[in-house]
Design an enzyme around this catalytic site. Structure first.
Site, PDB file in Angstrom:
ATOM      1  N   GLU A  29       0.837  -1.209   0.000  1.00  0.00           N
ATOM      2  CA  GLU A  29       0.000   0.000   0.000  1.00  0.00           C
ATOM      3  C   GLU A  29       0.864   1.247   0.000  1.00  0.00           C
ATOM      4  O   GLU A  29       0.556   2.228  -0.673  1.00  0.00           O
ATOM      5  CB  GLU A  29      -0.911   0.017   1.235  1.00  0.00           C
ATOM      6  CG  GLU A  29      -1.967  -1.045   1.235  1.00  0.00           C
ATOM      7  CD  GLU A  29      -2.798  -0.996   2.492  1.00  0.00           C
ATOM      8  OE1 GLU A  29      -3.995  -0.652   2.373  1.00  0.00           O
ATOM      9  OE2 GLU A  29      -2.263  -1.278   3.588  1.00  0.00           O
ATOM     10  N   LYS A 106     -11.993   3.466   1.147  1.00  0.00           N
ATOM     11  CA  LYS A 106     -10.794   2.790   0.653  1.00  0.00           C
ATOM     12  C   LYS A 106     -11.263   1.592  -0.177  1.00  0.00           C
ATOM     13  O   LYS A 106     -11.229   0.452   0.266  1.00  0.00           O
ATOM     14  CB  LYS A 106      -9.927   2.362   1.836  1.00  0.00           C
ATOM     15  CG  LYS A 106      -8.555   1.894   1.480  1.00  0.00           C
ATOM     16  CD  LYS A 106      -7.733   1.666   2.752  1.00  0.00           C
ATOM     17  CE  LYS A 106      -6.333   1.219   2.399  1.00  0.00           C
ATOM     18  NZ  LYS A 106      -5.525   1.010   3.621  1.00  0.00           N
TER      19      LYS A 106
END
Length: 139
Positions: A29, A106
């Site tokens: 990420e 997200k």
């Protein structure tokens, strides 16, 4: 129960702002980044703006949108909760904003099961604490 504010509050809402960020606890990420989707609802009194037709009496939502995206795209953090707090602070920096509700989505979160979205929503008050008055008994 009485209202927490001296006057009724109105709302300006920004929905679906998109920003690229490198937030998350996983190495990929931080390395690859991802798109975050942000919803911001600011509560304020818009009567003066309506009466005067003066942009200075409200929140310029274009500028707010740019500030929100910049906040999300700045320094990487582990949690979207932290990103939400950052966005809330940006909105509350506008003197006329009394309350802000921020949702950070997200949609590409690293979850191993099928899902549509992951989101965190926070509500923050300009005076740092919600106020509620409860009265008992006779006056």
């Amino acid at each position: 129960m009485t209202a927490a504010f001296d006057s009724p509050l109105d709302t300006i809402t920004l929905t679906g702002l998109r920003a690229s960020g490198f937030h998350g606890v996983l190495e990929e990420e931080r390395r690859n980044g991802q798109v975050f989707v942000i919803d911001v609802m600011v509560h304020l009194d818009l009567r003066a703006a309506a009466d005067t037709d003066d942009l200075e009496q409200t929140v310029h939502y274009g500028a707010l949108a740019e500030d929100v995206v910049a906040a999300v795209e700045s320094d990487p953090v582990d949690l979207i909760e932290t990103v939400a707090e950052r966005v809330a602070s940006v909105a509350l920096a506008h003197a006329s904003v009394k309350v802000v509700v921020v949702t950070i989505h997200k949609p590409s979160a690293p979850i191993t099961v099928p899902f549509d979205d992951v989101a965190v929503t926070i509500t923050r008050f300009a005076d740092a604490s919600p106020r509620t008055t409860i009265g008992f008994g006779k006056r």
